[in-house]
Motif scaffolding. Sequence first.
Motif, PDB file in Angstrom:
ATOM      1  N   ALA A 326       1.918 -26.261 -41.874  1.00  0.00           N
ATOM      2  CA  ALA A 326       2.940 -27.280 -42.177  1.00  0.00           C
ATOM      3  C   ALA A 326       2.313 -28.671 -42.264  1.00  0.00           C
ATOM      4  CB  ALA A 326       4.030 -27.252 -41.109  1.00  0.00           C
ATOM      5  N   GLU A 327       1.402 -28.966 -41.350  1.00  0.00           N
ATOM      6  CA  GLU A 327       0.740 -30.277 -41.356  1.00  0.00           C
ATOM      7  C   GLU A 327      -0.124 -30.444 -42.596  1.00  0.00           C
ATOM      8  OE1 GLU A 327      -1.403 -30.458 -37.720  1.00  0.00           O
ATOM      9  OE2 GLU A 327       0.393 -30.678 -36.464  1.00  0.00           O
ATOM     10  N   PHE A 328      -0.836 -29.380 -42.968  1.00  0.00           N
ATOM     11  CA  PHE A 328      -1.708 -29.484 -44.142  1.00  0.00           C
ATOM     12  C   PHE A 328      -0.879 -29.613 -45.415  1.00  0.00           C
ATOM     13  CE2 PHE A 328      -4.695 -28.274 -47.414  1.00  0.00           C
ATOM     14  CZ  PHE A 328      -5.880 -28.856 -46.985  1.00  0.00           C
ATOM     15  N   MET A 329       0.236 -28.883 -45.501  1.00  0.00           N
ATOM     16  CA  MET A 329       1.104 -28.996 -46.669  1.00  0.00           C
ATOM     17  C   MET A 329       1.674 -30.407 -46.780  1.00  0.00           C
ATOM     18  SD  MET A 329       1.152 -26.338 -48.571  1.00  0.00           S
ATOM     19  CE  MET A 329       2.599 -26.752 -49.554  1.00  0.00           C
ATOM     20  N   HIS A 330       2.016 -31.016 -45.642  1.00  0.00           N
ATOM     21  CA  HIS A 330       2.512 -32.393 -45.657  1.00  0.00           C
ATOM     22  C   HIS A 330       1.435 -33.333 -46.204  1.00  0.00           C
ATOM     23  CE1 HIS A 330       4.745 -35.943 -44.450  1.00  0.00           C
ATOM     24  NE2 HIS A 330       3.655 -36.406 -43.860  1.00  0.00           N
ATOM     25  N   TRP A 331       0.189 -33.129 -45.749  1.00  0.00           N
ATOM     26  CA  TRP A 331      -0.909 -33.957 -46.267  1.00  0.00           C
ATOM     27  C   TRP A 331      -1.089 -33.728 -47.764  1.00  0.00           C
ATOM     28  CZ3 TRP A 331      -5.421 -32.211 -48.623  1.00  0.00           C
ATOM     29  CH2 TRP A 331      -6.353 -33.207 -48.939  1.00  0.00           C
ATOM     30  N   LEU A 332      -1.009 -32.464 -48.175  1.00  0.00           N
ATOM     31  CA  LEU A 332      -1.219 -32.118 -49.574  1.00  0.00           C
ATOM     32  C   LEU A 332      -0.147 -32.741 -50.458  1.00  0.00           C
ATOM     33  CD1 LEU A 332      -3.319 -30.399 -51.054  1.00  0.00           C
ATOM     34  CD2 LEU A 332      -1.749 -28.476 -50.919  1.00  0.00           C
ATOM     35  N   GLU A 333       1.087 -32.668 -49.989  1.00  0.00           N
ATOM     36  CA  GLU A 333       2.192 -33.234 -50.766  1.00  0.00           C
ATOM     37  C   GLU A 333       2.111 -34.756 -50.823  1.00  0.00           C
ATOM     38  OE1 GLU A 333       5.412 -31.553 -48.662  1.00  0.00           O
ATOM     39  OE2 GLU A 333       5.178 -29.548 -49.558  1.00  0.00           O
ATOM     40  N   SER A 334       1.598 -35.354 -49.753  1.00  0.00           N
ATOM     41  CA  SER A 334       1.477 -36.819 -49.741  1.00  0.00           C
ATOM     42  C   SER A 334       0.462 -37.298 -50.768  1.00  0.00           C
ATOM     43  CB  SER A 334       1.082 -37.306 -48.348  1.00  0.00           C
ATOM     44  OG  SER A 334      -0.258 -36.949 -48.030  1.00  0.00           O
ATOM     45  N   ARG A 335      -0.506 -36.406 -51.120  1.00  0.00           N
ATOM     46  CA  ARG A 335      -1.502 -36.793 -52.127  1.00  0.00           C
ATOM     47  C   ARG A 335      -0.854 -37.025 -53.486  1.00  0.00           C
ATOM     48  NH1 ARG A 335      -5.471 -32.968 -53.513  1.00  0.00           N
ATOM     49  NH2 ARG A 335      -7.125 -34.507 -53.754  1.00  0.00           N
ATOM     50  N   ALA A 336       0.278 -36.370 -53.737  1.00  0.00           N
ATOM     51  CA  ALA A 336       0.930 -36.476 -55.038  1.00  0.00           C
ATOM     52  C   ALA A 336       1.449 -37.889 -55.299  1.00  0.00           C
ATOM     53  CB  ALA A 336       2.073 -35.468 -55.130  1.00  0.00           C
ATOM     54  N   VAL A 337       1.785 -38.645 -54.229  1.00  0.00           N
ATOM     55  CA  VAL A 337       2.327 -39.992 -54.415  1.00  0.00           C
ATOM     56  C   VAL A 337       1.239 -41.049 -54.465  1.00  0.00           C
ATOM     57  CG1 VAL A 337       4.430 -39.301 -53.220  1.00  0.00           C
ATOM     58  CG2 VAL A 337       2.631 -40.475 -51.943  1.00  0.00           C
ATOM     59  N   VAL A 338      -0.010 -40.668 -54.194  1.00  0.00           N
ATOM     60  CA  VAL A 338      -1.104 -41.655 -54.167  1.00  0.00           C
ATOM     61  C   VAL A 338      -1.247 -42.386 -55.496  1.00  0.00           C
ATOM     62  CG1 VAL A 338      -3.603 -41.947 -53.956  1.00  0.00           C
ATOM     63  CG2 VAL A 338      -2.364 -40.553 -52.286  1.00  0.00           C
ATOM     64  N   PRO A 339      -1.257 -41.699 -56.654  1.00  0.00           N
ATOM     65  CA  PRO A 339      -1.367 -42.442 -57.921  1.00  0.00           C
ATOM     66  C   PRO A 339      -0.216 -43.418 -58.138  1.00  0.00           C
ATOM     67  CG  PRO A 339      -1.843 -40.116 -58.267  1.00  0.00           C
ATOM     68  CD  PRO A 339      -1.284 -40.241 -56.879  1.00  0.00           C
ATOM     69  N   THR A 340       0.997 -43.009 -57.764  1.00  0.00           N
ATOM     70  CA  THR A 340       2.152 -43.896 -57.921  1.00  0.00           C
ATOM     71  C   THR A 340       2.027 -45.121 -57.017  1.00  0.00           C
ATOM     72  OG1 THR A 340       3.574 -42.018 -58.475  1.00  0.00           O
ATOM     73  CG2 THR A 340       4.663 -44.049 -57.754  1.00  0.00           C
ATOM     74  N   ILE A 341       1.615 -44.908 -55.778  1.00  0.00           N
ATOM     75  CA  ILE A 341       1.416 -46.040 -54.862  1.00  0.00           C
ATOM     76  C   ILE A 341       0.349 -46.986 -55.412  1.00  0.00           C
ATOM     77  CG2 ILE A 341       0.573 -46.682 -52.574  1.00  0.00           C
ATOM     78  CD1 ILE A 341       1.873 -44.120 -51.511  1.00  0.00           C
TER      79      ILE A 341
END
Length: 417
Positions: A326-341
């Motif tokens: 669950a923690e790794f999936m949260h990290w993985l999903e957070s990577r998706a917003v990095v370009p937008t940020i």
Amino acid sequence: MPLFTLGINHHTAPLAIREQVAFQPERLPSALHEMLDKMAAEEAAILSTCNRTEIYCAAETPEAAIEWLASHHQLKRSQIEPYIYALPTEEAIRHAFRVASGLDSMVLGETQILGQLKDAVKVAEDAGTMGSLLNKLFQRTFSVAKAVRSETEIGSNSISMAAAAVRLAERIFASIKDQHVLFIGAGEMIELCAAHFGAQLPKRMTIANRTIERGESLAARFGAQAVTLNTLPEILHEFDIVISCTASPLPILGKGLMERVIKQRKHRPVFMVDLAVPRDIEPEISQMDDVFLYTVDDLSVIVKEGLDARQTAVIHAEAIIDQHVAEFMHWLESRAVVPTIRNLRDHADRITRNELDRARKRLSSGEDAERVMEQLAHALANKFMHAPTHALQHAEPHERHDMIRLVSRLFHIPEQH
């Protein structure tokens, strides 16, 4: 790019299939580069052991990986596809954690697989096929394996392949102390077997290896003799127990040789264990009288004994793994917003620079500093608020409520009801 795991293991395929897709250690770097080229993948690592061949990959789809695996080993896709598992991102992460923790092994809780996985990662790092995603995955994988082993009793009752081989030998011979034991190879598995058989104080132990130096180094640790592989036809008849585990792509011991050996031994039984994938000993030898030949699959009956006693530890271990997945999936999903940020910050920086340039020009022309500062603040606020305000005013009726809630959350302002 998506992450997936594709593989064949002892749960899904018999040894005869597994050995066809095994990778020789020295060929792994070139195989990794070939795979990236053929699949247009970004990252890859290959784990190849006696029980499994697995590809950990960052690529669009596993379909190309199946095609590549079959073609690389000169097989038809239909020959291996029924035995293959292809795991999408979350399942791939959980699988990596379970493998490293010994939960997916033939020997529940065994530790050898963790070292093999670390070796596979090192090969991929040296080959330059590891990227940020797989690096993060395997760093977390090793951390999870450490947590499982330190916080549970998963490995306390595990039975190694080497220990299982000793148990089987004890069923054939009244006492191993009276037997002559031959080990073919000098790798980690042979080292473990030598330690387990050596503890039974056999009459004689011999290490046969391709390079005499490596064999002598291992033999010295166990008071054994070292010979080269080319001497096997002359000395094989002297041994009651033969344990083999090399990286040879072809069998080392054939049926013809063993027929001569049995005649020389006057039909005294020989106990043989083939721990190699691909196999070191021709499988036809198992049909001979006076030869007791076992493979890694045969040993599974022994190593699964005592499984019930470890189920409590398994439940605890699975809970630890679920949390880390669950923690790794949260990290993985957070990577998706990095370009937008990043784009949002760049947009804000451009607005700020433009307005600062205007403010500096006004100051340099002698305008009142207080008035310039007020105009700067007003201009920045207008520029930053233009896009969200425009979006709210022009939102379609069906999306307006969701957009209001989103803007309120983004800017920490109370919703008006």
